[in-house]
Design an enzyme around this catalytic site. Structure first.
Site, short mmCIF file in Angstrom:
data_model
loop_
_atom_site.label_atom_id
_atom_site.label_comp_id
_atom_site.label_asym_id
_atom_site.label_seq_id
_atom_site.Cartn_x
_atom_site.Cartn_y
_atom_site.Cartn_z
CB CYS A 132 -0.98 -0.04 1.17
SG CYS A 132 -0.18 -0.03 2.80
CD GLN A 133 1.80 6.32 -0.39
OE1 GLN A 133 1.33 5.78 -1.39
NE2 GLN A 133 2.82 7.17 -0.46
#
Ligand SMILES: [Fe+2]
Length: 383
Positions: free
Chosen positions: A309-310
């Site tokens: 993800c981030q």
């Protein structure tokens, strides 16, 4: 009266048991799908469950309301505007549900969702005024519920919290969440008072326009499996397994593991499409965490899966969910796409990476979110 708040650490949700000690009638508000936890509470005090109330159609956890109401012959209650496929008692603004000597007064407070209600608890032998209010996802501690879950409206949320702020200072506030993605600045305390929030919640000092822009900018990503959970709670799907109920161990690997991954490994980017479009690890495929359960067939079971993800928190929870569903070759990339970029490695993008991103990355596991690109609250003005 009897009152108990039950906190679910996994989804940051609160449910409530309210009862009359005199008449032994009880109500449960916003029950978790793990309904067995309420049974000893009811049994040991001889309470008869009369109402099960969902303050709204939840998008982040599967409700146990239908199951509890059916098992106890209780009335299943929601606001009359709730769009669900199963029968329920429709509540109206101002209506009072008697519970022994107590009264549960319904206050329609849309904004997070159109059908959201708050419940004022009045104990007339002690006071004609309410002493507490259950606010669902309207007023949260240090925050308000986000308006982007199915028909929500930031301007309506402004009206609703303004209505709640007209309650007396002493009214104790018990929200539907104490942490998690339904707000973005929750303090972490499980309760507060109207007076404290009126004085110290930054959002509640804002005029309508800045309030609306803070609520609609820099929102957290949609919760894990939101699509499946919301559909289940509306009765249009039956996917209760979409709820992450375990904390299975998942290996967290660094970005170097992507370089050395076997050729058949799938890099599964669980961020929102707009984040993915701004730049992702080459060859990554995008299935947002909100859609993971409904798009599970797209994730191969016979290949190694690396969730990313981030920053590494959404990918970890997504990986735990995949493990819960029997995927055994799954790891999560710690540090996520941010670490990949910071190392100078190339990203693929389909959109220019400029201007503010609508999604802010948040640390799921704890309240008081850590943010990488959160909107700062403007300074308080008078209201
Ligand atoms: Fe909610």
């Amino acid at each position: 009266m009897y009152f108990k708040q039950i906190l679910d650490e996994r989804c940051g949700c609160a449910s409530y048991l309210i009862a009359s000690r005199q008449s032994h009638e009880a109500a449960i508000v916003d029950p978790s799908i793990e309904t067995a936890q309420y049974e000893p509470l009811l049994r040991e005090r001889g309470f008869q469950l009369r109402y099960v109330i969902d303050t709204h159609v939840h998008a982040d956890h599967v409700s146990g309301a239908r199951r509890l109401a059916a098992e106890h012959g209780a009335e299943l209650c929601m606001h009359e505007s709730a769009r669900v496929t199963y029968p329920f008692r429709g509540l109206t603004n101002g209506e009072e549900l008697p519970l022994g000597q107590l009264k549960l007064r319904i206050l329609h407070t849309p904004g997070h969702r159109p059908e959201l209600i708050s419940i004022l608890v009045v104990n007339p032998p002690r006071s004609p005024e309410p002493s507490m209010v259950l606010t669902g996802d309207s007023l949260l501690v240090g925050d308000v519920g986000r308006p982007d879950f199915g028909g929500g409206d930031a301007s309506m949320q402004f009206e609703s919290v303004s209505k709640l702020l007209r309650l007396p200072d002493w009214v104790a506030v018990f929200p539907g969440h104490f942490e998690g993605p339904c707000g973005k600045g929750m303090c972490g305390r499980p309760s507060t008072t109207i007076g404290f929030e009126r004085l110290y919640s930054p959002l509640l000092h804002m005029d309508r326009d800045p309030f609306v822009s803070v609520l609609t900018d820099g929102i957290p990503a949609r919760p894990l499996n939101m699509t499946a959970i919301e559909a289940t709670n509306r009765g249009v799907a039956d996917l209760p397994w979409a709820m992450l109920t375990s904390s299975l161990p998942v290996d967290e690997v660094g970005i170097d593991a992507i370089d050395s991954a076997p050729p058949n490994a799938v890099i599964l980017d669980v961020r929102e499409p707009e984040e993915f479009a701004r730049g992702h690890v080459p060859k990554a495929v995008n299935v947002p965490q909100a859609d993971l359960a409904t798009r599970l067939a797209e994730v191969p079971r016979d290949r190694p899966i690396m969730t990313i993800c981030q920053s590494g928190s959404r990918s970890l929870r997504s990986a735990q969910f995949l493990r819960q569903q029997g995927f055994d070759q799954v790891v999560s990339v710690a540090g996520g796409t941010a670490a990949w970029r910071a190392s100078g490695r190339p990203v693929e993008a389909t959109e220019a990476d400029s201007g503010p991103l609508r999604i802010m990355d948040s640390e799921w596991a704890h309240a008081g979110v850590l943010t990488t690109n959160a909107t700062e609250f403007p300074p308080p003005s008078s209201r």
